[in-house]
Design a protein around this motif. Structure first.
Motif, mmCIF file in Angstrom:
data_model
loop_
_atom_site.group_PDB
_atom_site.id
_atom_site.type_symbol
_atom_site.label_atom_id
_atom_site.label_comp_id
_atom_site.label_asym_id
_atom_site.label_seq_id
_atom_site.Cartn_x
_atom_site.Cartn_y
_atom_site.Cartn_z
ATOM 1 N N HIS A 220 0.807 -1.223 0.000
ATOM 2 C CA HIS A 220 0.000 0.000 0.000
ATOM 3 C C HIS A 220 0.845 1.280 0.000
ATOM 4 C CE1 HIS A 220 -3.506 -2.527 0.663
ATOM 5 N NE2 HIS A 220 -2.799 -3.177 1.576
ATOM 6 N N VAL A 221 2.162 1.132 -0.115
ATOM 7 C CA VAL A 221 3.038 2.316 -0.177
ATOM 8 C C VAL A 221 2.769 3.048 -1.487
ATOM 9 C CG1 VAL A 221 5.443 3.060 -0.382
ATOM 10 C CG2 VAL A 221 4.803 1.354 1.339
ATOM 11 N N TYR A 222 2.573 4.366 -1.393
ATOM 12 C CA TYR A 222 2.170 5.169 -2.569
ATOM 13 C C TYR A 222 3.289 5.243 -3.606
ATOM 14 C CZ TYR A 222 0.842 9.214 -5.375
ATOM 15 O OH TYR A 222 0.548 10.041 -6.419
ATOM 16 N N ILE A 223 2.923 5.058 -4.875
ATOM 17 C CA ILE A 223 3.881 5.205 -5.972
ATOM 18 C C ILE A 223 3.185 5.933 -7.121
ATOM 19 C CG2 ILE A 223 3.450 2.825 -6.798
ATOM 20 C CD1 ILE A 223 6.454 2.794 -7.638
ATOM 21 N N HIS A 224 3.720 7.085 -7.496
ATOM 22 C CA HIS A 224 3.112 7.936 -8.535
ATOM 23 C C HIS A 224 3.192 7.249 -9.900
ATOM 24 C CE1 HIS A 224 2.502 11.463 -11.108
ATOM 25 N NE2 HIS A 224 2.005 12.076 -10.041
ATOM 26 N N ARG A 225 2.216 7.568 -10.752
ATOM 27 C CA ARG A 225 2.190 6.941 -12.084
ATOM 28 C C ARG A 225 3.448 7.268 -12.899
ATOM 29 N NH1 ARG A 225 0.628 6.570 -17.265
ATOM 30 N NH2 ARG A 225 -0.789 4.879 -17.794
ATOM 31 N N ASP A 226 4.002 8.483 -12.710
ATOM 32 C CA ASP A 226 5.223 8.854 -13.445
ATOM 33 C C ASP A 226 6.398 7.959 -13.048
ATOM 34 O OD1 ASP A 226 3.777 10.778 -14.685
ATOM 35 O OD2 ASP A 226 4.678 12.480 -13.620
ATOM 36 N N ILE A 227 6.390 7.490 -11.805
ATOM 37 C CA ILE A 227 7.473 6.588 -11.373
ATOM 38 C C ILE A 227 7.254 5.190 -11.959
ATOM 39 C CG2 ILE A 227 8.597 5.523 -9.361
ATOM 40 C CD1 ILE A 227 8.176 8.065 -7.837
ATOM 41 N N LEU A 228 5.995 4.797 -12.087
ATOM 42 C CA LEU A 228 5.719 3.519 -12.756
ATOM 43 C C LEU A 228 6.207 3.579 -14.210
ATOM 44 C CD1 LEU A 228 2.112 2.677 -11.469
ATOM 45 C CD2 LEU A 228 4.279 1.773 -10.641
ATOM 46 N N GLU A 229 5.997 4.741 -14.834
ATOM 47 C CA GLU A 229 6.458 4.923 -16.214
ATOM 48 C C GLU A 229 7.992 4.882 -16.269
ATOM 49 O OE1 GLU A 229 4.500 8.186 -18.175
ATOM 50 O OE2 GLU A 229 6.116 8.330 -19.650
ATOM 51 N N TYR A 230 8.618 5.471 -15.262
ATOM 52 C CA TYR A 230 10.091 5.474 -15.155
ATOM 53 C C TYR A 230 10.621 4.029 -15.048
ATOM 54 C CZ TYR A 230 14.678 6.775 -13.182
ATOM 55 O OH TYR A 230 16.020 6.931 -12.942
ATOM 56 N N ILE A 231 9.940 3.226 -14.239
ATOM 57 C CA ILE A 231 10.344 1.817 -14.057
ATOM 58 C C ILE A 231 10.262 1.070 -15.389
ATOM 59 C CG2 ILE A 231 9.606 -0.392 -13.029
ATOM 60 C CD1 ILE A 231 8.737 1.248 -10.561
ATOM 61 N N VAL A 272 7.033 6.460 -2.642
ATOM 62 C CA VAL A 272 8.266 6.166 -3.383
ATOM 63 C C VAL A 272 8.746 7.418 -4.100
ATOM 64 C CG1 VAL A 272 9.260 4.732 -5.219
ATOM 65 C CG2 VAL A 272 7.493 3.777 -3.721
ATOM 66 N N ILE A 273 10.060 7.644 -4.098
ATOM 67 C CA ILE A 273 10.656 8.720 -4.892
ATOM 68 C C ILE A 273 11.595 8.068 -5.921
ATOM 69 C CG2 ILE A 273 10.456 10.409 -3.024
ATOM 70 C CD1 ILE A 273 13.440 10.041 -2.453
ATOM 71 N N PRO A 274 11.976 8.785 -6.985
ATOM 72 C CA PRO A 274 12.836 8.172 -8.007
ATOM 73 C C PRO A 274 14.149 7.593 -7.461
ATOM 74 C CG PRO A 274 11.886 10.205 -8.838
ATOM 75 C CD PRO A 274 11.491 10.131 -7.397
ATOM 76 N N ASP A 275 14.678 8.206 -6.393
ATOM 77 C CA ASP A 275 15.935 7.691 -5.825
ATOM 78 C C ASP A 275 15.791 6.248 -5.328
ATOM 79 O OD1 ASP A 275 17.238 9.976 -6.378
ATOM 80 O OD2 ASP A 275 17.339 10.738 -4.324
ATOM 81 N N ASP A 276 14.601 5.888 -4.860
ATOM 82 C CA ASP A 276 14.373 4.499 -4.406
ATOM 83 C C ASP A 276 14.538 3.534 -5.575
ATOM 84 O OD1 ASP A 276 13.673 5.404 -1.822
ATOM 85 O OD2 ASP A 276 11.620 5.782 -2.476
ATOM 86 N N ILE A 277 14.045 3.938 -6.739
ATOM 87 C CA ILE A 277 14.150 3.086 -7.934
ATOM 88 C C ILE A 277 15.608 3.007 -8.391
ATOM 89 C CG2 ILE A 277 13.336 2.738 -10.295
ATOM 90 C CD1 ILE A 277 11.161 2.538 -8.060
ATOM 91 N N LEU A 278 16.282 4.151 -8.390
ATOM 92 C CA LEU A 278 17.695 4.173 -8.789
ATOM 93 C C LEU A 278 18.547 3.289 -7.875
ATOM 94 C CD1 LEU A 278 18.232 7.964 -9.622
ATOM 95 C CD2 LEU A 278 18.576 6.037 -11.178
ATOM 96 N N ILE A 313 18.193 7.841 -19.110
ATOM 97 C CA ILE A 313 16.748 8.061 -18.911
ATOM 98 C C ILE A 313 16.501 9.245 -17.980
ATOM 99 C CG2 ILE A 313 14.596 7.021 -18.096
ATOM 100 C CD1 ILE A 313 15.792 4.302 -18.821
ATOM 101 N N LYS A 314 15.621 10.127 -18.422
ATOM 102 C CA LYS A 314 15.319 11.323 -17.619
ATOM 103 C C LYS A 314 14.582 10.930 -16.329
ATOM 104 C CE LYS A 314 13.121 15.837 -17.949
ATOM 105 N NZ LYS A 314 12.202 16.686 -18.725
ATOM 106 N N ILE A 315 15.077 11.457 -15.218
ATOM 107 C CA ILE A 315 14.450 11.144 -13.919
ATOM 108 C C ILE A 315 13.190 12.003 -13.752
ATOM 109 C CG2 ILE A 315 14.771 11.191 -11.410
ATOM 110 C CD1 ILE A 315 17.786 10.812 -11.943
ATOM 111 N N PRO A 316 12.048 11.394 -13.466
ATOM 112 C CA PRO A 316 10.798 12.180 -13.376
ATOM 113 C C PRO A 316 10.755 13.077 -12.134
ATOM 114 C CG PRO A 316 10.407 9.916 -12.707
ATOM 115 C CD PRO A 316 11.831 9.973 -13.173
ATOM 116 N N ARG A 317 10.069 14.201 -12.286
ATOM 117 C CA ARG A 317 9.804 15.083 -11.134
ATOM 118 C C ARG A 317 8.364 14.854 -10.741
ATOM 119 N NH1 ARG A 317 12.484 20.976 -12.419
ATOM 120 N NH2 ARG A 317 14.654 20.297 -12.476
ATOM 121 N N VAL A 318 8.161 14.316 -9.574
ATOM 122 C CA VAL A 318 6.791 13.983 -9.165
ATOM 123 C C VAL A 318 6.380 14.803 -7.959
ATOM 124 C CG1 VAL A 318 6.876 11.634 -10.066
ATOM 125 C CG2 VAL A 318 7.597 12.058 -7.727
#
Length: 321
Positions: A220-231, A272-278, A313-318
């Protein structure tokens, strides 16, 4: 209010677990984070490294910290699937066959040197990992929950080994290396173990219910759609990169999303922020790609290629929730 209390309790428990493992494992904070990340994500771990760097101690420290059952299997070439999964045994008193559980029926399983056993036995273990249970003579036996496999293999040894096929490597959520300690860290380790091993006095800080609650919370941890697109951009680039013969599949995308959610909680956030994915991209994807340049590409080379993809890949700003 109740949700906030639960959230803060989970953040504190994760921090406590990490600090407890650090009493035994020195200088490997990042590795500990990734192991906790896999536990929270209900994923399994592959550790590729030379003997003597602390792989077994790490698995035992995790099990001791959570008060879970722990078993170790030392894989050998003559091992059969039934040695791991279990088998039906005839009981002369009841005149019936009874299922005798194998060592896989535990909460944390250390599968030591998994590449030393035959592909048939490897397949038996990996299938059980994937299905969360064992099927013997048409009867399904579920594995205990939580369940975590920490498998190891020595990448420097090739004689008498059976490398895991690429399709089976994908069954592991994350792939890690431990590496050697710095001199200062090694001195600190010697000082700590001068009288006794710190593992002998390690006390549990979590119980089984805590882990199951955390694993449910992660979903249930929130993840923005732009980060899903980044993944998906990252994973799709592994399929389109000219240096890669075989890229990561959709399971890689799912694993990277879940790893990002777990890393957010480890860092004390419920989003989630982009740094978590990186932070998670390399250990989640490195064992899921095959380079064109060689059949058995080195881990270091595969990491370099993924790093190049991440840089392009451009890192999204969410907008944060």
């Amino acid at each position: 209010m109740k949700e906030n209390i639960l959230k803060e309790k989970i953040f504190d428990k994760v921090k406590e677990l990490k600090e407890n493992i650090k009493k035994v494992i020195i200088g490997k904070d990042k590795v500990i984070d990734y192991v906790i990340c896999a536990l929270l994500s209900q994923g399994n771990i592959l550790i590729e490294d030379v003997p003597g760097v602390g792989k077994t101690i790490l698995a035992r420290a995790l099990a001791e910290s959570i008060n879970l059952s722990f078993k170790r299997i030392q894989f050998t070439p003559d091992m059969m699937p039934s040695d791991i999964l279990g088998t039906n045994v005839f009981n002369p008193k009841t005149l019936e066959f009874e299922f005798k559980k194998g060592p896989i029926f535990t909460n944390i399983l250390l599968a030591d040197e998994i590449n030393r056993t035959s592909p048939r036995t490897q397949a038996g273990l990996l299938e059980a990992m994937d299905e969360g249970g064992v099927t013997i003579d048409g009867v399904y036996y579920p594995l205990p929950k939580p369940f975590l496999v920490i498998a190891t293999q020595n990448p420097r040894e090739h004689f008498g080994t059976y490398p895991l096929p690429e399709s089976q490597m994908d069954r592991f959520f994350i792939s890690l290396t431990m590496g050697y300690l710095s001199q200062e860290e090694e001195i600190s380790m010697l000082e700590k173990q001068k009288i006794f091993h710190p593992l002998e006095k390690l006390e549990p800080v979590l119980d089984k219910e805590d882990v199951l609650t955390m694993q449910d919370f992660i979903k249930h941890v929130y993840i923005h759609r732009d980060i899903l697109e980044y993944i998906t951009q990252i994973v799709r680039n592994t399929r389109e990169n000219p240096q890669i013969a075989l890229g990561a599949g959709p399971r890689g995308s799912i694993s990277l999303m879940r790893a990002g959610q777990s890393m957010a909680v480890i860092r004390g956030r419920d989003y989630v922020i982009p740094d978590d994915i990186l932070e998670c991209a390399i250990p989640v994807l490195v064992h899921r790609i095959v380079l064109k340049e060689q059949v058995e590409s080195s881990r270091q080379r595969r990491e370099e290629v993924i790093r190049t993809i991440l840089e392009k890949i451009k890192i999204p700003r969410v907008k944060l929730p």
